[in-house]
Enzyme design. Structure first.
Site, PDB file in Angstrom:
ATOM      1  N   LYS A 111     -14.519 -24.298 -88.504  1.00  0.00           N
ATOM      2  CA  LYS A 111     -14.611 -24.528 -87.147  1.00  0.00           C
ATOM      3  C   LYS A 111     -15.650 -25.545 -86.712  1.00  0.00           C
ATOM      4  O   LYS A 111     -16.619 -25.628 -87.257  1.00  0.00           O
ATOM      5  CB  LYS A 111     -15.042 -23.333 -86.259  1.00  0.00           C
ATOM      6  CG  LYS A 111     -14.274 -23.092 -84.794  1.00  0.00           C
ATOM      7  CD  LYS A 111     -12.973 -22.991 -84.848  1.00  0.00           C
ATOM      8  CE  LYS A 111     -12.491 -22.779 -83.428  1.00  0.00           C
ATOM      9  NZ  LYS A 111     -11.067 -22.409 -83.332  1.00  0.00           N
ATOM     10  N   SER A 367       0.053 -25.610 -87.581  1.00  0.00           N
ATOM     11  CA  SER A 367      -0.944 -26.631 -88.149  1.00  0.00           C
ATOM     12  C   SER A 367      -0.757 -26.645 -89.860  1.00  0.00           C
ATOM     13  O   SER A 367      -0.519 -27.626 -90.331  1.00  0.00           O
ATOM     14  CB  SER A 367      -2.234 -26.350 -87.928  1.00  0.00           C
ATOM     15  OG  SER A 367      -2.745 -26.574 -86.680  1.00  0.00           O
TER      16      SER A 367
HETATM   17  P1  NAD Z   1      -7.882 -25.291 -73.177  1.00  0.00           P
HETATM   18  O1  NAD Z   1      -9.217 -25.956 -73.069  1.00  0.00           O
HETATM   19  O2  NAD Z   1      -6.564 -26.149 -73.049  1.00  0.00           O
HETATM   20  O3  NAD Z   1      -7.769 -24.064 -71.742  1.00  0.00           O
HETATM   21  C1  NAD Z   1      -8.766 -23.047 -71.708  1.00  0.00           C
HETATM   22  C2  NAD Z   1      -8.523 -22.693 -70.146  1.00  0.00           C
HETATM   23  O4  NAD Z   1      -9.495 -21.470 -69.823  1.00  0.00           O
HETATM   24  C3  NAD Z   1      -8.998 -23.953 -69.281  1.00  0.00           C
HETATM   25  O5  NAD Z   1      -8.086 -24.326 -68.073  1.00  0.00           O
HETATM   26  C4  NAD Z   1     -10.410 -23.565 -68.541  1.00  0.00           C
HETATM   27  O6  NAD Z   1     -10.539 -23.971 -67.354  1.00  0.00           O
HETATM   28  C5  NAD Z   1     -10.006 -21.921 -68.712  1.00  0.00           C
HETATM   29  N1  NAD Z   1     -11.256 -21.222 -68.587  1.00  0.00           N
HETATM   30  C6  NAD Z   1     -12.467 -21.420 -69.118  1.00  0.00           C
HETATM   31  N2  NAD Z   1     -13.232 -20.176 -68.875  1.00  0.00           N
HETATM   32  C7  NAD Z   1     -12.618 -19.527 -68.084  1.00  0.00           C
HETATM   33  C8  NAD Z   1     -12.822 -18.264 -67.304  1.00  0.00           C
HETATM   34  N3  NAD Z   1     -14.101 -17.728 -67.405  1.00  0.00           N
HETATM   35  N4  NAD Z   1     -12.045 -17.565 -66.619  1.00  0.00           N
HETATM   36  C9  NAD Z   1     -10.787 -18.202 -66.470  1.00  0.00           C
HETATM   37  N5  NAD Z   1     -10.425 -19.248 -67.127  1.00  0.00           N
HETATM   38  C10 NAD Z   1     -11.345 -19.991 -67.866  1.00  0.00           C
HETATM   39  O7  NAD Z   1      -8.082 -24.219 -74.596  1.00  0.00           O
HETATM   40  P2  NAD Z   1      -6.978 -23.616 -75.462  1.00  0.00           P
HETATM   41  O8  NAD Z   1      -6.834 -24.640 -76.458  1.00  0.00           O
HETATM   42  O9  NAD Z   1      -5.995 -22.862 -74.501  1.00  0.00           O
HETATM   43  O10 NAD Z   1      -7.898 -22.363 -75.911  1.00  0.00           O
HETATM   44  C11 NAD Z   1      -8.009 -21.162 -75.230  1.00  0.00           C
HETATM   45  C12 NAD Z   1      -8.655 -20.121 -76.373  1.00  0.00           C
HETATM   46  O11 NAD Z   1      -7.258 -20.090 -77.331  1.00  0.00           O
HETATM   47  C13 NAD Z   1      -9.781 -20.313 -77.021  1.00  0.00           C
HETATM   48  O12 NAD Z   1     -10.368 -19.111 -77.431  1.00  0.00           O
HETATM   49  C14 NAD Z   1      -9.295 -20.985 -78.343  1.00  0.00           C
HETATM   50  O13 NAD Z   1     -10.200 -20.774 -79.464  1.00  0.00           O
HETATM   51  C15 NAD Z   1      -7.952 -20.143 -78.602  1.00  0.00           C
HETATM   52  N6  NAD Z   1      -7.055 -20.957 -79.685  1.00  0.00           N
HETATM   53  C16 NAD Z   1      -6.515 -22.108 -79.399  1.00  0.00           C
HETATM   54  C17 NAD Z   1      -5.585 -22.599 -80.103  1.00  0.00           C
HETATM   55  C18 NAD Z   1      -4.818 -23.866 -79.987  1.00  0.00           C
HETATM   56  O14 NAD Z   1      -3.942 -24.065 -80.450  1.00  0.00           O
HETATM   57  N7  NAD Z   1      -5.344 -24.593 -78.816  1.00  0.00           N
HETATM   58  C19 NAD Z   1      -5.222 -21.799 -81.042  1.00  0.00           C
HETATM   59  C20 NAD Z   1      -5.608 -20.383 -81.516  1.00  0.00           C
HETATM   60  C21 NAD Z   1      -6.783 -20.075 -80.650  1.00  0.00           C
END
Ligand code: NAD
Length: 473
Positions: A111, A367
């Site tokens: 990460k 991925s």
């Molecule tokens: P992102 O940045 O696209 O979206 C995250 C959203 O959460 C944003 O809209 C943000 O404003 C909101 N947010 C932040 N804090 C918040 C809170 N306290 N309450 C409510 N909303 C809140 O991120 P993402 O890629 O969707 O990732 C989200 C989670 O999923 C993370 O934990 C990430 O590690 C995990 N994840 C992402 C992927 C991926 O492919 N993008 C894959 C596996 C896991």
């Protein structure tokens, strides 16, 4: 047992490790092997200066952790977040190790992070930060198709991955496989059709499998199937918005969406496309016509529903707020959203928690396919799509000829070979379904929760890799 106060300062790395220790108690693996599996192999913290648009210079802190190189390359997202620290990154890298092992994705876990709030930077500044971060990884030999392959995470997306790919490609001239150094890229840079929605789609497939188990649903007081299930989504970003769209398409009802600045609620169901359109126009999900705006984001977590999908960040469900949660299932779309104390308390209250290392693994599964595509230099389906279509039509013609039955035009036009999106979705569905079956079998065998079962499976697979290297007994 009563839980007081919030444990939001709980260290993610320790929480992951505690869960692994709990799972290890169900296995007979050598203690030194377990110590090696749990240890983070490499963590690199660095800082670099970035020139801002106004001419000033900002020093940016960044990390890359490679938790386990029992398989190479290592793999894991790059996060842009102002609150990130080294403990969080090590914990997230560890989750990647166990996730890849569980899902049979042949990578070690990693990460990375840059400690910034992306909203405070222009596109040009973000490009300079991303390219410099990539350069810092290159000069430490911490990125490459066979070394370590980043992907998008919180605060990053295809644009940042394109800058990573281009920086790496420019510096490793002549490396034919250079674009396999990162995934989550735009299609034009050897990205994968279906990658951007893959994590949300995997959340849907995983929940569909879980909800299909009649006995489990009966224990939770729920009817089997996703149809009509009420859902609260926390975090409407890449993962949350796609998960919401697929769940709604699958018959579930999204009753509440929570974002950083508040929550919206409609007991008859929110329309995902309308939320997306409203936010792109106004900059916020709040004030959506036809939806009630709740007094706070916290109030959204107390909305009664069948399934709560935390899809924002870690530690959002903690000892201080778990008692107010009125869901029967918690579907961990984010990484580490439920603290160890909350996990224990919620399970004691009879809730089902579907763990992150399974439920959000659609992203790393896609991925893996993108990495294979970038190494193969050919789009999935390109070779066989037209050939398969011809074969299906010849079979139908033969059946028509033998039986005299004329198939209608609609059926004939639907006989197509699979394209890249079809193949990616099919691979995701297969991976999520078969892994859920394993997860449930191990959880039943050991009479334990799904998180522990997922970690038992992951530990067994990692131990087997080490055993084959002949290092541990
Ligand atoms: P992102 O940045 O696209 O979206 C995250 C959203 O959460 C944003 O809209 C943000 O404003 C909101 N947010 C932040 N804090 C918040 C809170 N306290 N309450 C409510 N909303 C809140 O991120 P993402 O890629 O969707 O990732 C989200 C989670 O999923 C993370 O934990 C990430 O590690 C995990 N994840 C992402 C992927 C991926 O492919 N993008 C894959 C596996 C896991």
């Amino acid at each position: 047992m009563e839980y007081r106060g919030a444990d939001t300062s709980a260290r993610l790395n320790e929480q992951v490790d505690q869960a692994v220790i709990r799972a290890a108690a169900f296995t007979k693996h050598d203690r030194t092997l377990l110590a090696q599996v749990r240890a983070c192999n490499t963590v690199c913290e660095f800082a670099f200066p970035i020139r801002r648009d106004d001419g000033s210079v900002k020093v940016v802190k960044a990390w890359r952790a490679q938790h386990s190189d029992h398989r190479l390359p290592t793999k894991g997202g790059i996060r842009f977040s102002p609150n990130v620290d080294s403990d969080e990154i090590i914990g997230l890298a560890a989750l990647m190790t166990y996730k890849c092992a569980l899902m049979d994705v042949p990578f070690g876990g990693a990460k990375g992070a840059v400690q910034i709030d992306r909203d405070e930077f222009s596109a040009g500044e973000l490009e300079r930060i991303t390219r410099r971060y990539t350069f810092e990884l290159i000069r430490r030999n911490m990125i490459g198709p066979g070394v370590d392959v980043p992907a998008p995470d919180y605060g990053t997306g295809p644009q940042e991955m394109a800058w990573v790919a281009d920086t790496y490609r420019q510096i490793s001239r002549g490396d034919l496989d250079a674009l396999a150094c990162v995934t989550g890229k735009p299609i034009a840079l050897s990205g994968l059709r279906g990658r951007s929605e893959a994590t949300g789609l995997g959340v849907f497939y995983g929940l569909r499998e879980a909800c299909a188990q009649e006995e489990d649903m009966r224990k939770l007081g729920l009817a089997p199937g996703l149809d009509g299930k009420t859902i609260v989504i926390q975090g409407f970003g890449n993962v949350g918005a796609h998960a919401a769209a697929f769940l709604a398409q699958g018959g579930a009802r999204i009753v509440c969406v929570i974002e950083r600045d508040g929550a919206i609620f409609n007991p008859t169901g929110l329309k995902v496309a309308e939320i997306v359109e409203h936010r792109s126009r106004t900059g916020s999900i709040l004030g959506l016509p036809g939806a009630e705006t709740l007094p706070s984001a916290a109030a959204g977590l107390n909305v009664e529903c069948d399934i709560l999908v935390p899809a924002a960040l870690e530690n959002t469900v903690h000892a201080g707020n778990q008692a107010g949660i009125r869901a029967r299932i918690i579907a961990e779309a984010a990484n580490g959203p439920v603290t160890a104390l909350a996990d224990q308390a919620l399970r004691q209250r009879g809730l089902m928690i579907i763990p992150d290392i399974y439920l959000n693994a659609g992203g790393v599964t896609a991925s893996y396919l993108e990495w294979l595509k970038s190494l193969a230099h050919v789009r999935f389906g390109r070779i066989e799509q037209r050939f398969d279509q011809g074969a299906y039509h010849r079979i139908v013609e033969a059946v028509s000829g033998a039986t005299g039955h004329a198939f209608d035009a609609q059926i004939l036009s639907g006989l197509k070979g699979a394209g890249e999106t079809d193949l990616v979705r099919s691979a995701l569905e297969e991976t999520m379904a078969t892994t859920f079956a394993q997860l449930r079998a191990v959880s039943t065998q050991h009479r334990t929760d799904l998180r522990t079962a997922a970690l038992i499976i992951a530990l067994d697979k990692i131990a087997e890799s080490y055993a084959r290297m002949g290092i541990f007994p």
